[in-house]
Write a protein that holds these residues in place. Structure first.
Motif, PDB file in Angstrom:
ATOM      1  N   GLN A  44     -41.875 -11.055 -28.904  1.00 10.34           N
ATOM      2  CA  GLN A  44     -41.462  -9.916 -28.219  1.00 10.34           C
ATOM      3  C   GLN A  44     -42.405  -9.721 -27.085  1.00 10.34           C
ATOM      4  OE1 GLN A  44     -39.037  -8.269 -28.040  1.00 10.34           O
ATOM      5  NE2 GLN A  44     -38.673  -6.917 -29.646  1.00 10.34           N
ATOM      6  N   VAL A  47     -41.588 -12.266 -24.408  1.00  9.02           N
ATOM      7  CA  VAL A  47     -40.470 -12.082 -23.626  1.00  9.02           C
ATOM      8  C   VAL A  47     -40.560 -11.233 -22.426  1.00  9.02           C
ATOM      9  CG1 VAL A  47     -37.991 -11.217 -23.933  1.00  9.02           C
ATOM     10  CG2 VAL A  47     -38.678 -12.530 -25.486  1.00  9.02           C
ATOM     11  N   LEU A  50     -42.102 -12.883 -19.797  1.00  6.39           N
ATOM     12  CA  LEU A  50     -41.465 -13.853 -19.092  1.00  6.39           C
ATOM     13  C   LEU A  50     -40.763 -13.044 -18.039  1.00  6.39           C
ATOM     14  CD1 LEU A  50     -40.464 -16.410 -21.703  1.00  6.39           C
ATOM     15  CD2 LEU A  50     -41.554 -16.908 -19.653  1.00  6.39           C
ATOM     16  N   TYR A  51     -40.441 -11.860 -18.464  1.00  2.60           N
ATOM     17  CA  TYR A  51     -39.531 -11.085 -17.603  1.00  2.60           C
ATOM     18  C   TYR A  51     -40.500 -10.691 -16.147  1.00  2.60           C
ATOM     19  CZ  TYR A  51     -36.705  -7.374 -15.535  1.00  2.60           C
ATOM     20  OH  TYR A  51     -35.893  -6.775 -14.425  1.00  2.60           O
ATOM     21  N   VAL A  55     -38.946 -13.757 -14.262  1.00  2.00           N
ATOM     22  CA  VAL A  55     -37.698 -13.227 -13.500  1.00  2.00           C
ATOM     23  C   VAL A  55     -37.969 -12.337 -12.340  1.00  2.00           C
ATOM     24  CG1 VAL A  55     -35.686 -11.626 -14.180  1.00  2.00           C
ATOM     25  CG2 VAL A  55     -36.543 -12.870 -15.832  1.00  2.00           C
ATOM     26  N   LEU A  58     -38.219 -14.579  -9.115  1.00  2.00           N
ATOM     27  CA  LEU A  58     -36.877 -15.318  -8.721  1.00  2.00           C
ATOM     28  C   LEU A  58     -36.525 -15.093  -7.200  1.00  2.00           C
ATOM     29  CD1 LEU A  58     -34.155 -15.564 -11.348  1.00  2.00           C
ATOM     30  CD2 LEU A  58     -35.299 -17.401 -10.245  1.00  2.00           C
ATOM     31  N   LEU A 159     -40.046 -23.770 -13.954  1.00  2.00           N
ATOM     32  CA  LEU A 159     -38.763 -23.402 -13.958  1.00  2.00           C
ATOM     33  C   LEU A 159     -38.251 -22.982 -12.590  1.00  2.00           C
ATOM     34  CD1 LEU A 159     -37.989 -21.711 -17.411  1.00  2.00           C
ATOM     35  CD2 LEU A 159     -37.283 -23.933 -16.758  1.00  2.00           C
ATOM     36  N   LEU A 162     -38.239 -25.669 -10.269  1.00  2.00           N
ATOM     37  CA  LEU A 162     -37.058 -26.560 -10.441  1.00  2.00           C
ATOM     38  C   LEU A 162     -36.042 -25.947  -9.495  1.00  2.00           C
ATOM     39  CD1 LEU A 162     -37.022 -27.340 -13.880  1.00  2.00           C
ATOM     40  CD2 LEU A 162     -37.142 -29.156 -12.252  1.00  2.00           C
ATOM     41  N   ILE A 163     -35.784 -24.415  -9.853  1.00  2.00           N
ATOM     42  CA  ILE A 163     -34.678 -23.631  -8.893  1.00  2.00           C
ATOM     43  C   ILE A 163     -35.192 -23.814  -7.595  1.00  2.00           C
ATOM     44  CG2 ILE A 163     -33.998 -21.413  -8.712  1.00  2.00           C
ATOM     45  CD1 ILE A 163     -34.588 -20.719 -11.665  1.00  2.00           C
ATOM     46  N   VAL A 166     -33.682 -27.017  -6.135  1.00  2.00           N
ATOM     47  CA  VAL A 166     -32.235 -27.101  -6.192  1.00  2.00           C
ATOM     48  C   VAL A 166     -31.662 -26.296  -5.057  1.00  2.00           C
ATOM     49  CG1 VAL A 166     -30.231 -26.345  -7.420  1.00  2.00           C
ATOM     50  CG2 VAL A 166     -31.739 -27.626  -8.632  1.00  2.00           C
TER      51      VAL A 166
ATOM     52  N   MET C   1     -37.579  -0.850 -19.604  1.00  2.00           N
ATOM     53  CA  MET C   1     -36.129  -1.572 -19.776  1.00  2.00           C
ATOM     54  C   MET C   1     -35.819  -1.919 -21.039  1.00  2.00           C
ATOM     55  SD  MET C   1     -35.057  -5.057 -17.848  1.00  2.00           S
ATOM     56  CE  MET C   1     -33.635  -4.949 -16.653  1.00  2.00           C
ATOM     57  N   THR C   3     -35.148  -3.332 -24.925  1.00  2.00           N
ATOM     58  CA  THR C   3     -35.503  -4.677 -25.058  1.00  2.00           C
ATOM     59  C   THR C   3     -33.990  -5.518 -25.080  1.00  2.00           C
ATOM     60  OG1 THR C   3     -36.502  -3.406 -26.671  1.00  2.00           O
ATOM     61  CG2 THR C   3     -36.670  -5.624 -26.769  1.00  2.00           C
ATOM     62  N   LEU C   6     -33.801  -6.621 -21.796  1.00  2.00           N
ATOM     63  CA  LEU C   6     -34.814  -7.694 -21.196  1.00  2.00           C
ATOM     64  C   LEU C   6     -34.457  -9.004 -21.812  1.00  2.00           C
ATOM     65  CD1 LEU C   6     -37.502  -6.758 -20.065  1.00  2.00           C
ATOM     66  CD2 LEU C   6     -38.497  -7.272 -21.996  1.00  2.00           C
ATOM     67  N   GLU C   7     -34.293  -9.128 -23.009  1.00  2.00           N
ATOM     68  CA  GLU C   7     -34.223 -10.491 -23.806  1.00  2.00           C
ATOM     69  C   GLU C   7     -32.938 -11.372 -23.018  1.00  2.00           C
ATOM     70  OE1 GLU C   7     -33.521  -9.666 -27.554  1.00  2.00           O
ATOM     71  OE2 GLU C   7     -35.756  -9.621 -28.146  1.00  2.00           O
ATOM     72  N   THR C   9     -31.976 -11.204 -20.052  1.00  2.00           N
ATOM     73  CA  THR C   9     -32.269 -11.702 -18.583  1.00  2.00           C
ATOM     74  C   THR C   9     -33.267 -12.705 -18.699  1.00  2.00           C
ATOM     75  OG1 THR C   9     -32.494  -9.121 -18.217  1.00  2.00           O
ATOM     76  CG2 THR C   9     -32.763 -10.500 -16.534  1.00  2.00           C
ATOM     77  N   VAL C  10     -34.249 -12.582 -19.721  1.00  2.00           N
ATOM     78  CA  VAL C  10     -34.968 -13.769 -19.756  1.00  2.00           C
ATOM     79  C   VAL C  10     -34.233 -14.787 -20.194  1.00  2.00           C
ATOM     80  CG1 VAL C  10     -37.054 -14.450 -20.823  1.00  2.00           C
ATOM     81  CG2 VAL C  10     -37.091 -12.289 -20.050  1.00  2.00           C
ATOM     82  N   PHE C  13     -32.560 -16.460 -17.234  1.00  2.00           N
ATOM     83  CA  PHE C  13     -33.621 -17.034 -16.471  1.00  2.00           C
ATOM     84  C   PHE C  13     -33.960 -18.591 -16.860  1.00  2.00           C
ATOM     85  CE2 PHE C  13     -37.056 -17.779 -13.997  1.00  2.00           C
ATOM     86  CZ  PHE C  13     -38.322 -18.032 -14.484  1.00  2.00           C
ATOM     87  N   ILE C  14     -34.191 -18.492 -18.249  1.00  2.00           N
ATOM     88  CA  ILE C  14     -34.670 -19.829 -18.846  1.00  2.00           C
ATOM     89  C   ILE C  14     -33.275 -20.832 -18.423  1.00  2.00           C
ATOM     90  CG2 ILE C  14     -35.283 -21.176 -20.780  1.00  2.00           C
ATOM     91  CD1 ILE C  14     -37.028 -18.875 -21.400  1.00  2.00           C
ATOM     92  N   ILE C  16     -31.029 -20.846 -16.564  1.00  2.00           N
ATOM     93  CA  ILE C  16     -30.933 -21.095 -15.202  1.00  2.00           C
ATOM     94  C   ILE C  16     -31.826 -22.385 -14.742  1.00  2.00           C
ATOM     95  CG2 ILE C  16     -31.255 -20.575 -12.559  1.00  2.00           C
ATOM     96  CD1 ILE C  16     -30.159 -18.023 -13.512  1.00  2.00           C
ATOM     97  N   GLY C  17     -33.093 -22.464 -15.146  1.00  2.00           N
ATOM     98  CA  GLY C  17     -34.112 -23.206 -15.145  1.00  2.00           C
ATOM     99  C   GLY C  17     -33.624 -24.445 -15.526  1.00  2.00           C
ATOM    100  N   VAL C  18     -33.328 -24.585 -16.691  1.00  2.00           N
ATOM    101  CA  VAL C  18     -33.020 -25.875 -17.573  1.00  2.00           C
ATOM    102  C   VAL C  18     -31.670 -26.269 -16.865  1.00  2.00           C
ATOM    103  CG1 VAL C  18     -31.895 -26.786 -19.399  1.00  2.00           C
ATOM    104  CG2 VAL C  18     -33.811 -25.023 -19.724  1.00  2.00           C
ATOM    105  N   ALA C  20     -31.141 -26.158 -13.616  1.00  2.00           N
ATOM    106  CA  ALA C  20     -31.564 -26.720 -12.244  1.00  2.00           C
ATOM    107  C   ALA C  20     -32.006 -28.200 -12.780  1.00  2.00           C
ATOM    108  CB  ALA C  20     -32.848 -25.998 -11.820  1.00  2.00           C
ATOM    109  N   LEU C  21     -32.778 -28.184 -13.854  1.00  2.00           N
ATOM    110  CA  LEU C  21     -33.141 -29.556 -14.111  1.00  2.00           C
ATOM    111  C   LEU C  21     -31.936 -30.412 -14.302  1.00  2.00           C
ATOM    112  CD1 LEU C  21     -35.779 -31.323 -15.027  1.00  2.00           C
ATOM    113  CD2 LEU C  21     -35.413 -30.681 -17.394  1.00  2.00           C
ATOM    114  N   VAL C  23     -29.105 -30.410 -12.951  1.00  2.00           N
ATOM    115  CA  VAL C  23     -28.727 -30.400 -11.659  1.00  2.00           C
ATOM    116  C   VAL C  23     -29.411 -31.668 -10.921  1.00  2.00           C
ATOM    117  CG1 VAL C  23     -28.118 -29.736  -9.264  1.00  2.00           C
ATOM    118  CG2 VAL C  23     -27.379 -28.590 -11.404  1.00  2.00           C
TER     119      VAL C  23
END
Lengths: 260, 272, 154
Positions: A44, A47, A50-51, A55, A58, A159, A162-163, A166, C1, C3, C6-7, C9-10, C13-14, C16-18, C20-21, C23
């Motif tokens: 938890q 996460v 990470l946000y 995020v 970004l 990550l 990478l973004i 691209v 925000m 939970t 939040l989860e 969105t995260v 994000f991950i 999109i990152g993968v 990108a790899l 692509v």
């Protein structure tokens, strides 16, 4: 004469201080990452970080990537025109981004945005004794506060890099193909022919991972180690951005020499 | 000097240094069980350091710190974790976790040390908040609370696990009279009602003396004296007298060390 | 925000990152999915491989049919030994085909082009391509041009 000796002694002492700080930061990192934690919801916490770290960065990464890609295409076109090689602008943009600008610029932006935020947040927690009270309750602040932020940085920065690449390549395509008239086929075909996955993409990714490690480590340590006053926190935040940026640029040189 | 039957905390010959400075030099302090003991002294003498030493946030350079018979500095990680379950500490600024609500703050120690189900945790949190008079604030975030309220929530959090030992770090600093009164009452009340032992570190004489059963006066790396409040008020020791009576000049001098006044005046326009 | 948001969105994000790899892997670097397919190895000796690198393309009629896997110096024959991996389904290359080191465009990299021969036997795993044409070295070209010009003036 005495002041000269004093000055030398001062340099020596600062050198030892730096060494001591480096040692502290090493022990700090080890204690944060190694060993079990006593609370269950580590995921938890990760996460949430990470946000906060990934995020929320970004926006700046995407916008910067776009502009840098477009500028690269623009400048690259101007230079390649003299050699009659405008069609190679695609591979120029891609290689520059993947090998250098992607990892480096992402790391610098990350250090400025997320790194300084981490330092300030942790410094403030230290100054308001939140870290101490956590320890008194029996929770190791290194595991509860520091570790999730470290892992969030390690995961999200590559990550983001990478973004960045691209978005930059796509931005370059927009400028080169739609505006400057480079043949769309050449842009992508030349790029595909000269960009190698293991040599360029993976090496760039490796750089990003190394930078992520160093930047996040510096940011988190400066916050944890700072003096618990408002002055101390602001100094620590500045130090994070400066040290992290210098470290990234220095490591970039070393890694480039090793890889390419 | 009163002798009590049972001491929950004993500092034996404890020495602590910070860099080159000696903060304590072979200090002996015994905290009687079930009573409110105050550790007082002038600013900067290291009073807060005591609490950090007892709570194992700092390690002494020499001596033993016994809590319930266990030497705290020598405990391993697991034993220390269990020992901390029985200690609660209220920090000077409250130190609430700013990203958690009042409920989550008070529930934090419960979640860490116990496996209780959610509804039980909720009951205990309500209980503790009721004890400090803030049950209605249960859903608020720390930045929506006043300073005094923050401290009371932090107190509720500190007693969440029903510790045997409560430590208060400068609880009266910067409080308005009402909050001060509330806090003073709570410390005494909780100590007696829950059978706690309380250690209050403070330099606020009046408030502390009004609830303390026993006082240690610390200064200049040593314990200057200890006894019941009335004993200390009538002490012969000039340093204790200066502190207890609040005299501006005495063993702790009024004037910062300087050259002779006449010499300074005659130097004219020179700055130093 | 909350939970849950939040989860999500995260997770996005991950993702999109993968993506990108991916692509970068497929669109930008032209990684082909069947890169590790069935291949057989042939080798050839060149007097000068100047500029050729491993992983360079091997083509025939302009179509990529394999890649260079290793380049070594042959001490006995004093030549560069280039080893190539050819796609398994291209197994009808005549044994007397020739291999040349060519340049792709002006700034381009070196690659190997194989021209079809006429024999009935085919190249198999371990065969050598005997007919080779080394890389064009600019200095030699200029030298030859000058030499020709001079000798024509006589």
């Amino acid at each position: 004469m005495k002041t000269m000796i004093d000055r030398v002694a001062l340099i020596g002492r600062s050198g030892l201080d730096v060494l001591a700080a480096t040692g502290r930061s090493g022990v700090f990192l080890f204690n944060a990452l190694v060993g079990r934690s006593r609370f269950g919801n580590g995921f938890q916490l990760l996460v949430k970080q990470l946000y906060a770290v990934g995020v929320l960065s970004l926006a700046i990464i995407v916008v910067s990537g776009l502009f840098i890609g477009m500028v690269l295409a623009l400048q690259g076109y101007n230079i390649l025109k003299d050699y009659g090689s405008e069609q190679a602008v695609g591979q120029m943009v891609a290689l520059t981004l993947l090998r250098e600008l992607g990892p480096v610029v992402t790391a610098l932006l990350f250090a400025g945005r997320a790194g300084s935020a981490l330092t300030a947040e942790i410094g403030l927690m230290k100054a308001t004794e939140q870290l101490s009270s956590m320890e008194m309750i029996g929770v190791d602040p290194l595991k509860y506060v520091i570790a999730p932020r470290l892992w969030a940085g390690f995961i999200s920065m590559p990550l983001l890099a990478l973004i960045f690449c691209v978005v930059g390549i796509w931005g370059g395509a927009m400028v080169a193909v739609d505006w400057l008239g480079v043949y769309s086929g050449s842009y992508w075909a030349n790029m595909q022919n000269s960009v190698q996955f293991t040599h360029d993409v993976l090496n760039g990714l490796t750089k990003a991972v190394v930078f992520a490690f160093v930047v996040t480590w510096i940011a988190v340590f400066q916050g944890y180690d700072c003096e618990p006053t408002s002055e101390g926190i602001s100094r620590a935040t500045t130090r994070t951005v400066v040290y992290a940026s210098l470290a990234v640029l220095g490591l970039d040189f070393i890694l480039t020499a090793l890889m390419f | 000097m009163t002798e009590f039957s049972d001491y929950i905390v004993e500092l034996q010959d404890v020495t602590f240094r910070r860099g080159d400075r000696i903060i304590f030099d072979r200090v002996n302090i015994r905290i009687p069980r079930g009573k409110v003991t105050a550790i007082m002294g002038p600013s900067g003498c290291g009073k807060t350091t005591f609490l950090r030493l007892i709570g194992a946030q700092l390690r002494p350079d020499g001596g033993k710190i016994l809590v319930n018979g266990q030497n705290i500095p020598e405990l391993g990680r697991d034993a220390l974790f269990r020992a901390r379950e029985h200690m609660g500490m209220l920090f000077q600024s409250g130190a609430l976790f700013t990203d958690l609500s009042v409920f989550e703050n008070v529930a934090f120690p419960l979640r860490v040390h116990t496996d209780l189900p959610e509804d039980m945790i909720r009951d205990i949190v309500l209980l503790k908040l009721q004890a400090v008079g803030l049950r209605g604030a249960i859903g608020l975030m720390p930045d929506e609370l006043s300073g005094g309220m923050k401290r009371r929530v932090a107190l509720a959090r500190a007693i969440a696990l029903d510790p045997q030992l409560m430590m208060y770090d400068e609880p009266f600093v910067g409080q308005d009279p009402i909050s001060m009164g509330v806090l003073v009452r709570l410390i005494r009340l909780l100590n007696d009602a829950l059978g706690l032992t309380s250690i209050v570190v403070s330099h606020d004489l009046t408030e502390t003396a009004s609830i303390a059963d026993y006082i240690y006066v610390v200064g200049d790396t040593q314990v200057l004296g200890h006894g019941r409040p009335d004993e200390l008020m009538n002490s012969d020791n000039p340093r204790i007298r200066q502190f207890m009576k609040g005299e501006p000049d005495g063993p702790v001098p009024f004037h910062f060390p300087a050259s002779r006044y006449m010499d300074d005046l005659l130097k004219g326009d020179r700055k130093a | 925000m909350r939970t849950r948001t939040l989860e999500l969105t995260v997770g996005l994000f991950i993702l999109i990152g993968v993506l990108a790899l991916l692509v970068l892997a497929l669109r930008v670097s032209g990684l082909t999915v069947n890169a590790t397919g069935d291949t057989y190895k042939v080798h050839a000796h060149f007097d000068n491989i100047s500029g050729l690198t491993t992983r360079a393309r091997v083509t025939m009629a302009g179509v990529t049919i394999g890649q260079v896997t290793a380049i070594e110096f042959d001490k006995d024959r004093y030549t560069g030994r280039v080893e190539m991996a050819i796609r398994g389904d291209i197994d009808t290359l005549p044994a007397d085909s020739s291999a040349s080191i060519l340049t792709a465009g002006l700034l381009g990299e070196k690659y190997i082009g194989i021209s079809v021969g006429g024999e009935d036997d085919f190249l198999v795993d371990g065969s050598e391509i005997y007919d080779t044409q080394s890389a064009m070295v600019l200095e030699e070209l200029i030298g030859r041009f000058l030499f020709n010009t001079v000798s024509n003036d006589d």
